[in-house]
Design a protein around this motif. Structure first.
Motif, PDB file in Angstrom:
ATOM      1  N   GLN A 171      -9.150  -6.707   2.773  1.00 57.59           N
ATOM      2  CA  GLN A 171      -9.240  -6.304   4.172  1.00 57.59           C
ATOM      3  C   GLN A 171     -10.668  -5.979   4.607  1.00 57.59           C
ATOM      4  O   GLN A 171     -10.892  -5.575   5.745  1.00 57.59           O
ATOM      5  N   GLY A 172     -11.624  -6.138   3.681  1.00 60.22           N
ATOM      6  CA  GLY A 172     -13.020  -5.893   4.027  1.00 60.22           C
ATOM      7  C   GLY A 172     -13.406  -4.430   4.106  1.00 60.22           C
ATOM      8  O   GLY A 172     -14.461  -4.095   4.651  1.00 60.22           O
ATOM      9  N   ALA A 173     -12.589  -3.555   3.568  1.00 59.97           N
ATOM     10  CA  ALA A 173     -12.886  -2.113   3.554  1.00 59.97           C
ATOM     11  C   ALA A 173     -13.702  -1.800   2.305  1.00 59.97           C
ATOM     12  O   ALA A 173     -13.167  -1.337   1.287  1.00 59.97           O
ATOM     13  N   THR A 174     -15.011  -2.057   2.382  1.00 58.08           N
ATOM     14  CA  THR A 174     -15.867  -1.966   1.203  1.00 58.08           C
ATOM     15  C   THR A 174     -15.904  -0.559   0.607  1.00 58.08           C
ATOM     16  O   THR A 174     -15.863  -0.397  -0.622  1.00 58.08           O
ATOM     17  N   ALA A 175     -15.994   0.455   1.443  1.00 54.54           N
ATOM     18  CA  ALA A 175     -16.064   1.830   0.941  1.00 54.54           C
ATOM     19  C   ALA A 175     -14.805   2.183   0.142  1.00 54.54           C
ATOM     20  O   ALA A 175     -14.883   2.757  -0.953  1.00 54.54           O
ATOM     21  N   ASP A 176     -13.640   1.824   0.687  1.00 52.75           N
ATOM     22  CA  ASP A 176     -12.385   2.084  -0.030  1.00 52.75           C
ATOM     23  C   ASP A 176     -12.306   1.246  -1.294  1.00 52.75           C
ATOM     24  O   ASP A 176     -11.844   1.724  -2.344  1.00 52.75           O
ATOM     25  N   ALA A 177     -12.744   0.004  -1.201  1.00 54.10           N
ATOM     26  CA  ALA A 177     -12.717  -0.872  -2.370  1.00 54.10           C
ATOM     27  C   ALA A 177     -13.562  -0.285  -3.490  1.00 54.10           C
ATOM     28  O   ALA A 177     -13.134  -0.257  -4.658  1.00 54.10           O
ATOM     29  N   ALA A 236      -7.968  -3.296  -0.488  1.00 49.99           N
ATOM     30  CA  ALA A 236      -9.094  -2.885   0.347  1.00 49.99           C
ATOM     31  C   ALA A 236     -10.145  -3.980   0.429  1.00 49.99           C
ATOM     32  O   ALA A 236     -10.711  -4.237   1.499  1.00 49.99           O
ATOM     33  N   ARG A 254       0.830  -1.211   0.000  1.00 52.00           N
ATOM     34  CA  ARG A 254       0.000   0.000   0.000  1.00 52.00           C
ATOM     35  C   ARG A 254       0.863   1.258   0.000  1.00 52.00           C
ATOM     36  O   ARG A 254       0.511   2.270  -0.626  1.00 52.00           O
ATOM     37  N   THR A 300     -19.896 -10.429  -0.867  1.00 50.38           N
ATOM     38  CA  THR A 300     -20.056  -9.849   0.469  1.00 50.38           C
ATOM     39  C   THR A 300     -21.523  -9.634   0.826  1.00 50.38           C
ATOM     40  O   THR A 300     -21.831  -9.099   1.895  1.00 50.38           O
TER      41      THR A 300
END
Length: 265
Positions: A147-153, A144, A120, A187
């Motif tokens: 790591q489960g960071a949906t908004a960033d993904a 992202a 990163r 997800t």
């Protein structure tokens, strides 16, 4: 008296001789200075040419070594030897530290072995220099998503979809949007997957039956059944024996018939 006159004449002749020698020296002096200056300029040009040649050879050798290490890293990465590829990519960067392509591939290798923070860091620096890069945004989106960071993904996936791709941009954007659809469906984010699946179907060429079936299947998974049926029927209009399209159309048509039968009663 004669002796005195003779001595005086000798002195005058000697003085004239000295004066003529000085005049000759002064006359020849400018030519001598010009000759020396021309020789110095010539030597400087020769030295400059030698320096430029040596410098070109040095930089050519450096670039050759960098490309060689990078090519070896690519070979190892494609062969599954990611650890070996990491070492090769780092060696390539020793010879070409500002090469963004080398840095991107190193970040991909770092992410592949789970060294996400390092990956990163490289990618964030690269994105600051090239915010519109599709490839860099895609790698950040995958990190992202992992790591489960949906908004960033979502943000990075969209940056990749609408970003710049050097080769085959339409194909790359379609593939990235499909990857985003698969991620959202995996997800359970169906509401967010619906517009992406519809956009994917809209961006699929009518003659590309394989991709039309793929888009229809994602529409079906997202719950957009009527549009999925339309896509499967479109495939069947081109190839009525296509097994995947027949299965997909049947999967959607059966509940629709059940719904009609239920409403009739």
């Amino acid at each position: 008296m004669l002796s005195s006159s003779s001595t005086k004449n000798d002195e005058e002749k000697h003085s004239e001789t000295i004066h003529s020698d000085e005049t000759a020296t002064d006359a020849s002096s400018p030519y001598s200075r010009q000759r020396v200056l021309l020789i110095c300029i010539f030597l400087l040009l020769v030295l400059f040419g030698i320096t430029a040649f040596v410098s070109r050879q040095y930089h050519r050798k450096i670039h050759t070594l960098a490309d060689r290490w990078f090519a070896e890293g690519e070979h190892r990465f494609q062969s599954g030897n990611v650890t070996g590829a990491l070492s090769d990519y780092r060696n390539a960067l020793v010879y070409s530290p500002d090469n963004s392509v080398f840095q991107l591939h190193l970040a991909q290798a770092l992410a592949a072995v789970g060294r996400v923070d390092e990956a990163r860091s490289y990618l964030t620096n690269l994105l600051a220099e090239s915010p519109g890069s599709g490839a860099i945004n895609l790698e950040l989106a995958r990190i992202a998503a992992r790591q489960g960071a949906t908004a960033d993904a979502l943000r990075y996936y969209h940056g990749a979809i609408y970003g710049v791709w050097e080769k085959d941009p339409l194909n790359m954007r379609w593939r990235v949007r499909r990857e985003l659809c698969v991620y959202l469906l995996s997800t359970g984010a169906k509401a967010q997957a619906v517009p992406e699946a519809i956009a994917l179907a809209d961006e699929t060429a009518p003659e590309d039956l394989t991709r039309r079936k793929d888009a229809a299947s994602l529409l079906l998974r997202a719950g957009v059944s009527s549009r999925a049926l339309t896509e499967f029927q479109s495939v069947l209009s081109s190839d009525r024996h296509d097994a995947d399209a027949l299965t997909g159309a049947g999967t959607r048509a059966f509940p629709m018939r059940q719904d009609r039968l239920g409403s009739a009663y």
